[in-house]
Scaffold this motif. Structure first.
Motif, PDB file in Angstrom:
ATOM      1  N   ARG A  82      -5.927   4.808 -15.018  1.00 63.72           N
ATOM      2  CA  ARG A  82      -6.159   4.758 -16.469  1.00 63.72           C
ATOM      3  C   ARG A  82      -4.974   5.269 -17.278  1.00 63.72           C
ATOM      4  N   GLN A  83      -3.972   5.850 -16.633  1.00 66.11           N
ATOM      5  CA  GLN A  83      -2.798   6.385 -17.330  1.00 66.11           C
ATOM      6  C   GLN A  83      -1.684   5.353 -17.477  1.00 66.11           C
ATOM      7  N   LEU A  84      -2.022   4.098 -17.337  1.00 66.93           N
ATOM      8  CA  LEU A  84      -1.069   2.999 -17.471  1.00 66.93           C
ATOM      9  C   LEU A  84      -0.318   3.097 -18.794  1.00 66.93           C
ATOM     10  N   VAL A 122       3.200   1.202 -21.061  1.00 67.78           N
ATOM     11  CA  VAL A 122       4.159   0.099 -21.147  1.00 67.78           C
ATOM     12  C   VAL A 122       5.549   0.697 -21.345  1.00 67.78           C
ATOM     13  N   ASP A 123       6.507   0.199 -20.580  1.00 67.94           N
ATOM     14  CA  ASP A 123       7.902   0.594 -20.731  1.00 67.94           C
ATOM     15  C   ASP A 123       8.318   0.367 -22.191  1.00 67.94           C
ATOM     16  N   GLU A 124       9.168   1.216 -22.725  1.00 70.31           N
ATOM     17  CA  GLU A 124       9.537   1.109 -24.149  1.00 70.31           C
ATOM     18  C   GLU A 124      10.168  -0.225 -24.507  1.00 70.31           C
ATOM     19  N   TRP A 125      10.759  -0.936 -23.555  1.00 67.26           N
ATOM     20  CA  TRP A 125      11.375  -2.234 -23.830  1.00 67.26           C
ATOM     21  C   TRP A 125      10.472  -3.399 -23.420  1.00 67.26           C
ATOM     22  N   GLY A 126       9.311  -3.094 -22.836  1.00 65.16           N
ATOM     23  CA  GLY A 126       8.374  -4.140 -22.448  1.00 65.16           C
ATOM     24  C   GLY A 126       8.691  -4.813 -21.127  1.00 65.16           C
ATOM     25  N   TRP A 127       9.518  -4.179 -20.300  1.00 64.16           N
ATOM     26  CA  TRP A 127       9.906  -4.795 -19.028  1.00 64.16           C
ATOM     27  C   TRP A 127       8.931  -4.523 -17.901  1.00 64.16           C
ATOM     28  N   ASP A 128       8.064  -3.509 -18.056  1.00 63.83           N
ATOM     29  CA  ASP A 128       7.081  -3.237 -17.008  1.00 63.83           C
ATOM     30  C   ASP A 128       5.929  -2.415 -17.546  1.00 63.83           C
ATOM     31  N   ILE A 129       4.872  -2.332 -16.720  1.00 62.58           N
ATOM     32  CA  ILE A 129       3.831  -1.333 -16.937  1.00 62.58           C
ATOM     33  C   ILE A 129       4.057  -0.299 -15.849  1.00 62.58           C
ATOM     34  N   ASN A 130       3.749   0.957 -16.160  1.00 59.51           N
ATOM     35  CA  ASN A 130       4.038   1.994 -15.177  1.00 59.51           C
ATOM     36  C   ASN A 130       3.033   3.121 -15.248  1.00 59.51           C
ATOM     37  N   TRP A 131       3.092   3.908 -14.201  1.00 57.15           N
ATOM     38  CA  TRP A 131       2.270   5.093 -14.058  1.00 57.15           C
ATOM     39  C   TRP A 131       3.236   6.218 -13.716  1.00 57.15           C
ATOM     40  N   GLY A 132       3.984   6.668 -14.700  1.00 59.35           N
ATOM     41  CA  GLY A 132       5.029   7.650 -14.463  1.00 59.35           C
ATOM     42  C   GLY A 132       6.315   6.932 -14.075  1.00 59.35           C
ATOM     43  N   GLU A 133       7.274   7.684 -13.613  1.00 61.50           N
ATOM     44  CA  GLU A 133       8.591   7.119 -13.312  1.00 61.50           C
ATOM     45  C   GLU A 133       8.671   6.431 -11.953  1.00 61.50           C
ATOM     46  N   ASP A 134       7.729   6.716 -11.065  1.00 59.63           N
ATOM     47  CA  ASP A 134       7.850   6.229  -9.688  1.00 59.63           C
ATOM     48  C   ASP A 134       7.084   4.944  -9.383  1.00 59.63           C
ATOM     49  N   VAL A 135       6.094   4.604 -10.182  1.00 59.10           N
ATOM     50  CA  VAL A 135       5.240   3.458  -9.861  1.00 59.10           C
ATOM     51  C   VAL A 135       5.202   2.509 -11.060  1.00 59.10           C
ATOM     52  N   ALA A 136       5.638   1.259 -10.820  1.00 62.33           N
ATOM     53  CA  ALA A 136       5.694   0.284 -11.916  1.00 62.33           C
ATOM     54  C   ALA A 136       5.437  -1.124 -11.388  1.00 62.33           C
ATOM     55  N   VAL A 137       4.991  -1.989 -12.294  1.00 59.62           N
ATOM     56  CA  VAL A 137       4.838  -3.414 -12.017  1.00 59.62           C
ATOM     57  C   VAL A 137       5.606  -4.141 -13.115  1.00 59.62           C
ATOM     58  N   PRO A 138       6.605  -4.955 -12.742  1.00 57.78           N
ATOM     59  CA  PRO A 138       7.447  -5.611 -13.744  1.00 57.78           C
ATOM     60  C   PRO A 138       6.733  -6.730 -14.507  1.00 57.78           C
ATOM     61  N   LYS A 178       0.798  -1.236   0.000  1.00 59.54           N
ATOM     62  CA  LYS A 178       0.000   0.000   0.000  1.00 59.54           C
ATOM     63  C   LYS A 178       0.824   1.277   0.000  1.00 59.54           C
ATOM     64  N   LYS A 179       1.942   1.269   0.688  1.00 56.65           N
ATOM     65  CA  LYS A 179       2.752   2.493   0.740  1.00 56.65           C
ATOM     66  C   LYS A 179       3.265   2.877  -0.639  1.00 56.65           C
ATOM     67  N   VAL A 180       3.676   1.884  -1.412  1.00 62.69           N
ATOM     68  CA  VAL A 180       4.209   2.135  -2.747  1.00 62.69           C
ATOM     69  C   VAL A 180       3.090   2.505  -3.719  1.00 62.69           C
ATOM     70  N   PHE A 181       1.950   1.810  -3.595  1.00 63.76           N
ATOM     71  CA  PHE A 181       0.882   1.961  -4.584  1.00 63.76           C
ATOM     72  C   PHE A 181      -0.309   2.775  -4.094  1.00 63.76           C
ATOM     73  N   ALA A 182      -0.140   3.539  -3.028  1.00 64.13           N
ATOM     74  CA  ALA A 182      -1.253   4.321  -2.461  1.00 64.13           C
ATOM     75  C   ALA A 182      -1.925   5.197  -3.519  1.00 64.13           C
ATOM     76  N   SER A 183      -1.135   5.841  -4.348  1.00 65.18           N
ATOM     77  CA  SER A 183      -1.713   6.738  -5.355  1.00 65.18           C
ATOM     78  C   SER A 183      -2.601   5.979  -6.338  1.00 65.18           C
ATOM     79  N   LEU A 184      -2.208   4.775  -6.720  1.00 63.22           N
ATOM     80  CA  LEU A 184      -3.023   3.971  -7.646  1.00 63.22           C
ATOM     81  C   LEU A 184      -4.293   3.472  -6.986  1.00 63.22           C
ATOM     82  N   LEU A 185      -4.196   3.134  -5.711  1.00 62.30           N
ATOM     83  CA  LEU A 185      -5.355   2.629  -4.990  1.00 62.30           C
ATOM     84  C   LEU A 185      -6.406   3.712  -4.782  1.00 62.30           C
ATOM     85  N   GLU A 186      -5.975   4.952  -4.745  1.00 62.18           N
ATOM     86  CA  GLU A 186      -6.881   6.059  -4.433  1.00 62.18           C
ATOM     87  C   GLU A 186      -7.350   6.854  -5.652  1.00 62.18           C
TER      88      GLU A 186
END
Length: 152
Positions: A57-59, A61-77, A43-51
């Motif tokens: 909706r701003q998900l 994909v990393d340009e190399w396909g290594w993760d999905i992200n919501w800006g530079e600070d929040v990602a899921v590999p 929750k601490k890392v993903f609080a902004s996404l949870l709220e």
């Protein structure tokens, strides 16, 4: 196309219902993956996404396909998305489910290994999450539960 032993990369992804994504991997698999449990566990890392539904909706994909992200600070590999897909589709067993199965039946590493017909070391790998637990082991656990008289 990814080789069988390689983890796939993400080709495309889109945000669906809150905390659910549709992902197409470079091995041709398209999956709907719920991230709810993962986001809530961290929750601490993903609080902004949870709220913030708009942020969700701003998900991207990393340009190399290594993760999905919501800006530079929040990602899921990609490897986590792949594992979650395997767990949620029943193609693999989550380590916590394996641990719970062992606990329900009061199994030691040695007893679980003997019951499943695998090595003690392999049971330890599965229990630690170091190796993916294949569908065949998940099904063997279900069969063993029946055999032990405690269907899970």
């Amino acid at each position: 196309m990814a080789k069988k032993h390689e983890l796939p990369q993400i080709k495309t992804a889109s945000a669906l219902a809150p905390h659910t994504v549709r992902v197409t991997f470079d091995n041709g698999v398209t999956a709907t993956v719920s991230l709810t449990s993962h986001l809530n566990r961290h929750k601490k890392v993903f609080a902004s996404l949870l709220e913030d539904a708009e942020l969700w909706r701003q998900l991207a994909v990393d340009e190399w396909g290594w993760d999905i992200n919501w800006g530079e600070d929040v990602a899921v590999p990609a490897d986590l998305l792949w594992r979650l897909h395997l767990y949620q589709s029943g193609e693999a067993m989550a380590p916590q489910d394996f641990i719970d199965w062992m606990d329900r039946h009061s199994l030691t590493l040695d007893k679980a290994a003997a019951l499943l017909g695998i090595s003690r070391r392999q049971v330890a790998y599965y229990k630690s999450g170091e190796q993916l637990i294949p569908k065949t082991v998940r099904l063997a656990c279900l069969g063993a539960s029946v055999e032990l008289g405690k269907a899970s």
